[in-house]
Design a protein around this motif. Structure first.
Motif, PDB file in Angstrom:
ATOM      1  N   MET A 141       0.819  -1.204   0.000  1.00 21.61           N
ATOM      2  CA  MET A 141       0.000   0.000   0.000  1.00 21.61           C
ATOM      3  C   MET A 141       0.860   1.264   0.000  1.00 21.61           C
ATOM      4  O   MET A 141       0.505   2.264  -0.625  1.00 21.61           O
ATOM      5  CB  MET A 141      -0.962  -0.020   1.180  1.00 21.61           C
ATOM      6  CG  MET A 141      -2.004  -1.123   1.042  1.00 21.61           C
ATOM      7  SD  MET A 141      -2.999  -1.346   2.515  1.00 21.61           S
ATOM      8  CE  MET A 141      -4.082   0.053   2.348  1.00 21.61           C
ATOM      9  N   LEU A 142       1.986   1.237   0.691  1.00 23.57           N
ATOM     10  CA  LEU A 142       2.903   2.373   0.648  1.00 23.57           C
ATOM     11  C   LEU A 142       3.490   2.536  -0.755  1.00 23.57           C
ATOM     12  O   LEU A 142       3.604   3.650  -1.261  1.00 23.57           O
ATOM     13  CB  LEU A 142       4.041   2.191   1.661  1.00 23.57           C
ATOM     14  CG  LEU A 142       3.705   2.453   3.118  1.00 23.57           C
ATOM     15  CD1 LEU A 142       4.848   1.988   4.013  1.00 23.57           C
ATOM     16  CD2 LEU A 142       3.399   3.929   3.359  1.00 23.57           C
ATOM     17  N   TYR A 143       3.856   1.417  -1.363  1.00 24.68           N
ATOM     18  CA  TYR A 143       4.428   1.474  -2.716  1.00 24.68           C
ATOM     19  C   TYR A 143       3.397   2.042  -3.688  1.00 24.68           C
ATOM     20  O   TYR A 143       3.718   2.861  -4.536  1.00 24.68           O
ATOM     21  CB  TYR A 143       4.890   0.084  -3.159  1.00 24.68           C
ATOM     22  CG  TYR A 143       5.641   0.126  -4.463  1.00 24.68           C
ATOM     23  CD1 TYR A 143       6.997   0.454  -4.468  1.00 24.68           C
ATOM     24  CD2 TYR A 143       5.015  -0.111  -5.674  1.00 24.68           C
ATOM     25  CE1 TYR A 143       7.700   0.522  -5.659  1.00 24.68           C
ATOM     26  CE2 TYR A 143       5.702  -0.042  -6.865  1.00 24.68           C
ATOM     27  CZ  TYR A 143       7.049   0.269  -6.853  1.00 24.68           C
ATOM     28  OH  TYR A 143       7.733   0.350  -8.027  1.00 24.68           O
ATOM     29  N   HIS A 144       2.191   1.572  -3.579  1.00 26.62           N
ATOM     30  CA  HIS A 144       0.990   2.085  -4.252  1.00 26.62           C
ATOM     31  C   HIS A 144       0.969   1.862  -5.763  1.00 26.62           C
ATOM     32  O   HIS A 144      -0.031   1.446  -6.315  1.00 26.62           O
ATOM     33  CB  HIS A 144       0.786   3.576  -3.946  1.00 26.62           C
ATOM     34  CG  HIS A 144      -0.621   4.023  -4.192  1.00 26.62           C
ATOM     35  ND1 HIS A 144      -1.080   4.366  -5.442  1.00 26.62           N
ATOM     36  CD2 HIS A 144      -1.662   4.180  -3.350  1.00 26.62           C
ATOM     37  CE1 HIS A 144      -2.347   4.712  -5.359  1.00 26.62           C
ATOM     38  NE2 HIS A 144      -2.735   4.604  -4.092  1.00 26.62           N
ATOM     39  N   ASP A 145       2.029   2.171  -6.472  1.00 25.07           N
ATOM     40  CA  ASP A 145       2.033   2.087  -7.935  1.00 25.07           C
ATOM     41  C   ASP A 145       1.971   0.633  -8.399  1.00 25.07           C
ATOM     42  O   ASP A 145       2.611  -0.240  -7.802  1.00 25.07           O
ATOM     43  CB  ASP A 145       3.298   2.727  -8.505  1.00 25.07           C
ATOM     44  CG  ASP A 145       3.384   4.212  -8.181  1.00 25.07           C
ATOM     45  OD1 ASP A 145       2.328   4.837  -7.992  1.00 25.07           O
ATOM     46  OD2 ASP A 145       4.510   4.732  -8.106  1.00 25.07           O
ATOM     47  N   PRO A 146       1.209   0.367  -9.460  1.00 23.41           N
ATOM     48  CA  PRO A 146       1.165  -1.003  -9.994  1.00 23.41           C
ATOM     49  C   PRO A 146       2.554  -1.468 -10.435  1.00 23.41           C
ATOM     50  O   PRO A 146       3.355  -0.680 -10.909  1.00 23.41           O
ATOM     51  CB  PRO A 146       0.225  -0.894 -11.197  1.00 23.41           C
ATOM     52  CG  PRO A 146      -0.513   0.382 -11.018  1.00 23.41           C
ATOM     53  CD  PRO A 146       0.366   1.286 -10.228  1.00 23.41           C
TER      54      PRO A 146
END
Length: 192
Positions: A141-146
């Motif tokens: 979720m922190l990374y967020h990007d696909p």
């Protein structure tokens, strides 16, 4: 008190928290991935400090106290940041369950220690599975990007719900163990 390498790593995890917060709120495209890297580094130090404490025989009562505090602080702050960034009930519910459970279990452990039954609420393998799901969820979720076709944020949300369910289940297990231990302690105190 002598600072051991495992304790220094645990303190380092606490130092990473403000860095993580700062990165999360930076207005740059790379901020989310950078925050995820710092969170992953915190997770790595969590594993490493426990491993080194056992391997080097450097366990200490201060380290045993500080390690779960560092974990809970980092997780709670990340959950609060994610809820603030996604202010929806579907995000707030698992965060409330996870943070609430940590407060309840911390209080239970403290109470059980007072009545000499601390071992009855020791960390279980279910708790470790919950922690892995929780850490993976927050990292994604922190990374967020696909990542390619992988919708990391959505996978993270699914893992967060899994962690919340495991959190509730493990809380029930801990509370039952605590209740039984408390009853035994009362019976022993009442018998002549």
């Amino acid at each position: 008190m002598q600072l051991t390498l495992p304790t220094v790593l645990t303190l380092g995890r606490l130092v990473l928290v403000p860095v993580l917060v700062l990165l999360f709120y930076l207005p740059f495209e790379w901020a989310g991935p950078a925050a995820a890297v710092v969170f992953a580094l915190g997770g790595l130090t969590d594993w490493l400090d426990g491993y080194l404490a056992r391997r080097l025989n450097q366990s200490s009562s201060f380290g045993a106290f500080l390690d779960p505090v560092a974990d809970k602080v980092m997780v709670a702050i990340v959950l609060v940041m994610l809820v603030q960034a996604n202010p929806y009930i579907w995000m707030a519910l698992p965060a409330m369950v996870i943070i609430g459970r940590e407060i309840v279990i911390s209080a239970l452990r403290e109470w059980m220690a007072e009545i000499g039954q601390r071992a009855q609420v020791a960390v279980s393998s279910l708790g470790k599975i919950k922690t892995v799901a929780q850490i993976a969820a927050l990292l994604l979720m922190l990374y967020h990007d696909p990542i390619g076709a992988l919708p990391t944020f959505l996978v993270g949300v699914a893992l967060l719900y899994l962690a919340a369910v495991l959190t509730l289940y493990s809380m029930v297990v801990y509370l039952r163990a605590g209740w039984s231990a408390a009853n035994r302690a009362e019976e022993e105190a009442a018998s002549p």
